[in-house]
Design an enzyme around this catalytic site. Structure first.
Site, short mmCIF file in Angstrom:
data_model
loop_
_atom_site.label_atom_id
_atom_site.label_comp_id
_atom_site.label_asym_id
_atom_site.label_seq_id
_atom_site.Cartn_x
_atom_site.Cartn_y
_atom_site.Cartn_z
N ARG A 172 -11.46 16.17 4.75
CA ARG A 172 -12.18 14.70 4.89
C ARG A 172 -11.05 13.49 4.11
O ARG A 172 -9.99 13.84 3.64
CB ARG A 172 -13.30 14.50 3.95
CG ARG A 172 -12.80 14.67 2.53
CD ARG A 172 -14.27 14.11 1.76
NE ARG A 172 -13.91 14.05 0.36
CZ ARG A 172 -14.16 14.79 -0.64
NH1 ARG A 172 -15.01 16.01 -0.37
NH2 ARG A 172 -13.77 14.53 -2.11
N ASP A 280 -20.85 15.86 -1.77
CA ASP A 280 -20.30 17.04 -0.71
C ASP A 280 -21.23 18.12 -0.42
O ASP A 280 -22.55 18.11 -0.66
CB ASP A 280 -19.32 17.57 -1.98
CG ASP A 280 -18.04 18.03 -1.17
OD1 ASP A 280 -18.16 18.64 -0.17
OD2 ASP A 280 -16.80 17.65 -1.77
C1 LIG Z 1 -17.33 19.41 7.79
C2 LIG Z 1 -16.11 19.95 6.90
C3 LIG Z 1 -15.35 19.33 5.99
C4 LIG Z 1 -14.45 19.84 5.24
N1 LIG Z 1 -13.69 19.26 4.47
C5 LIG Z 1 -12.73 19.75 3.69
C6 LIG Z 1 -11.93 18.85 2.75
O1 LIG Z 1 -12.09 17.77 2.56
N2 LIG Z 1 -10.83 19.66 2.03
C7 LIG Z 1 -10.36 20.67 2.53
O2 LIG Z 1 -9.43 21.22 2.05
N3 LIG Z 1 -11.33 21.41 3.26
C8 LIG Z 1 -12.16 21.20 3.87
N4 LIG Z 1 -13.10 21.76 4.48
C9 LIG Z 1 -12.64 23.27 4.96
C10 LIG Z 1 -11.36 23.56 5.84
O3 LIG Z 1 -11.51 22.73 6.89
C11 LIG Z 1 -11.34 24.93 6.05
O4 LIG Z 1 -11.17 25.66 4.83
C12 LIG Z 1 -9.93 25.23 6.93
O5 LIG Z 1 -9.91 26.60 7.10
C13 LIG Z 1 -8.74 24.79 6.20
O6 LIG Z 1 -7.60 25.09 7.23
P1 LIG Z 1 -6.30 25.39 6.79
O7 LIG Z 1 -6.19 26.77 5.73
O8 LIG Z 1 -5.52 25.56 8.01
O9 LIG Z 1 -5.71 24.15 6.00
C14 LIG Z 1 -14.19 21.14 5.31
C15 LIG Z 1 -14.70 21.96 6.33
C16 LIG Z 1 -15.68 21.35 7.35
C17 LIG Z 1 -16.62 22.35 8.19
#
Ligand SMILES: Cc1cc2nc3c(=O)[nH]c(=O)nc-3n(C[C@H](O)[C@H](O)[C@H](O)COP(=O)(O)O)c2cc1C
Ligand SMILES: [Mn+2]
Length: 484
Positions: A172, A280
């Protein structure tokens, strides 16, 4: 699907999209409507008249198991999962170690799945650079205690400075001003890792945020892929067709050509700001904390762009269904490592990490404990706080049945595994000064070796012949179908 519009058309033709022409506010009002829709199993909504804005707002497009399956190009998530397993040529759960090791390089290069670059695309129909202004986007403020408006459904594209390899993650972003965004990537996520790698060189990291495009892209940004595995390859495999990318306008970061909106900018190593509070998905406000800041250098969009977003908060919310897609898609992957796993439920009320119910094909004593430790060692499953293991006959998707088995099959002293390990960053109950706790509950039938040789009673099941006869004769008895 080519883009977000194809998905909207799909939802509309299935009666799963409502166009709202009444004027609504991006400040709390759309959030409240979205919460009510998802809680009641209602449709997705396209708000065409957002006060003070030209752009329509889409919410709830992913907010059911059915819509989530459509988003991934199928009708049923389990069917999509087995198809994905076949395309990846995942080794069978009972395959030998050598065969599994041989499969690893195969997984990294699936033919025809890598994205390809094209010269231009609809996401560049309108280009703002010096006059870029985030306040032109209908970004929602969702909850009364939120620190401001947040972009919640963005695909954040970053690269590793040494290898150039791409990462797409969903984090986010709080709007601090017309050209400033807070980057809320958790320290263990790949976007944060890439940022630290650029920062160690003393350089600002180029970033692009895409909104919309094929809905598979939005899902792929949330998928827990290991570092170095390009989310766009997963998207390409799921689509059966490579993702089309266009180069950046102001930064060297490629983005999906068919996106609705693209935000470009850089994140300097030394600029931070206080982000939050934010209502959240835990159901609580995450308190303010310090995060890096993205300086926006360009906003580009389609001429008639649609702004896709989601509202998180106390379950059930749309993000629960994105998590459900991961639960289904990654179950075959989990089974290649922990082959006795039959099914898995990360219940909506468990909000990703708080609860996991897993069923196993139990063949030897203390096997439930082996499964607990294996899952606590597996990627993002490591953050699971309460983990219940039941037998394969138990429907893990029925929480009441799981609790019945816990009550019946588990002894509170013998069958609890209390241990420690990492907690989710959002877990406010985790102790700050020592390793966070974990609880495993072994609610499987006990083998004689586990209970000093005592026999375990058989569960009651109906006589199959009689059950069959009663089912056949049900109407003959004078009962209606719905009375069975
Ligand atoms: C709606 C939504 C909001 C999210 N917000 C965040 C966030 O603010 N920060 C974060 O680190 N992960 C957030 N996530 C989880 C990550 O997108 C998820 O863990 C993803 O696998 C991270 O990818 P990466 O490992 O390539 O960084 C969110 C997931 C969803 C579905
Ligand atoms: Mn990643």
């Amino acid at each position: 699907m080519k883009d977000l519009r194809s998905f909207i058309a799909r939802l509309a033709s299935a009666g799963q999209l409502r166009r709202v022409t009444a004027e609504v506010s991006a400040n709390l009002e759309i959030g409240e409507i979205a919460s009510r829709l998802v809680a009641s199993g209602g449709p997705a909504a396209l708000f065409e008249n957002v006060a003070g804005h030209q752009m329509p707002v889409l919410v709830g497009a992913f907010a059911s198991m059915q819509r989530m399956a459509w988003a991934l190009g199928g009708d049923d998530l389990d069917a999509i999962a087995s198809d994905l397993g076949a395309r990846l040529r995942l080794p069978a759960a009972d395959a030998g170690l050598i065969e599994k090791l041989k499969a690893a390089p195969r997984l990294l290069k699936v033919a025809g799945a890598a994205p390809k670059t094209v010269r231009s695309g609809p996401c560049r129909e309108v280009i703002h650079t010096d006059d870029a202004d985030l306040e032109h986007l209908p970004i929602l403020t969702c909850w009364p205690g939120d620190g401001g408006p947040f972009i919640t459904l963005g695909q954040v594209y970053t690269t590793d400075p040494a290898s150039g390899s791409r990462n797409v993650g969903m984090y986010r972003m709080q709007v601090f001003g017309p050209r400033r965004l807070g980057m809320h990537w958790h320290r263990d996520h790949d976007g944060a890792r890439n940022f630290r790698a650029w920062a160690e060189r003393g350089e600002a990291m180029p970033v692009a945020v895409a909104l919309g495009g094929d809905p598979v892209l939005t899902y792929a940004a949330t998928a827990p892929l290991p570092l170095g595995f390009d989310e766009l390859v997963l998207a390409g495999i799921l689509r059966g067709d490579p993702v089309r990318l266009v180069g950046g306008v102001t930064v060297p970061v490629a983005v999906p050509a068919d996106a609705e909106i693209v935000i470009e900018g850089t994140v300097a190593p030394d600029e931070t700001a206080v982000e939050g509070p934010f209502g959240d998905h835990t159901g609580y406000y995450t308190p303010p904390d310090t995060y890096p800041v993205m300086r926006v250098t360009a906003v580009t969009h389609r001429a008639d762009a649609i702004y896709p977003t989601t509202v998180v908060g106390r379950f059930p919310k749309e993000d629960c269904y994105l998590a459900k897609a991961t639960e289904r898609l990654f179950l075959p992957v989990i089974r290649t490592v922990v082959p006795e796993v039959v099914d898995l439920n990360l219940p909506l009320f468990g909000v990703f990490h708080n609860w996991a119910f897993v069923s196993i094909r139990k063949t030897h004593p203390w096997q439930a404990r082996k499964v607990m430790h294996a899952l606590w060692g597996l990627g993002q499953m490591a953050c699971t706080k309460f983990l219940v293991v039941v037998d394969e006959t138990v429907n893990v998707h029925d929480a009441e049945e799981v609790l019945w088995r816990v009550g019946a099959e588990a002894d509170p002293q013998r069958d609890l595994v209390v241990t420690t390990g990492p907690a989710d960053v959002l877990d406010h109950a985790a102790p700050p000064d020592r390793p966070p706790g974990k609880l495993g509950i072994d609610a499987t039938r006990k083998h004689p070796e586990e209970v000093g040789g005592r026999p375990w009673p058989d569960p009651i099941v109906p006589d199959p012949e009689v059950a069959d006869r009663v089912a056949r004769r049900w109407k003959e008895y004078g009962f209606d179908d719905h009375e069975t």
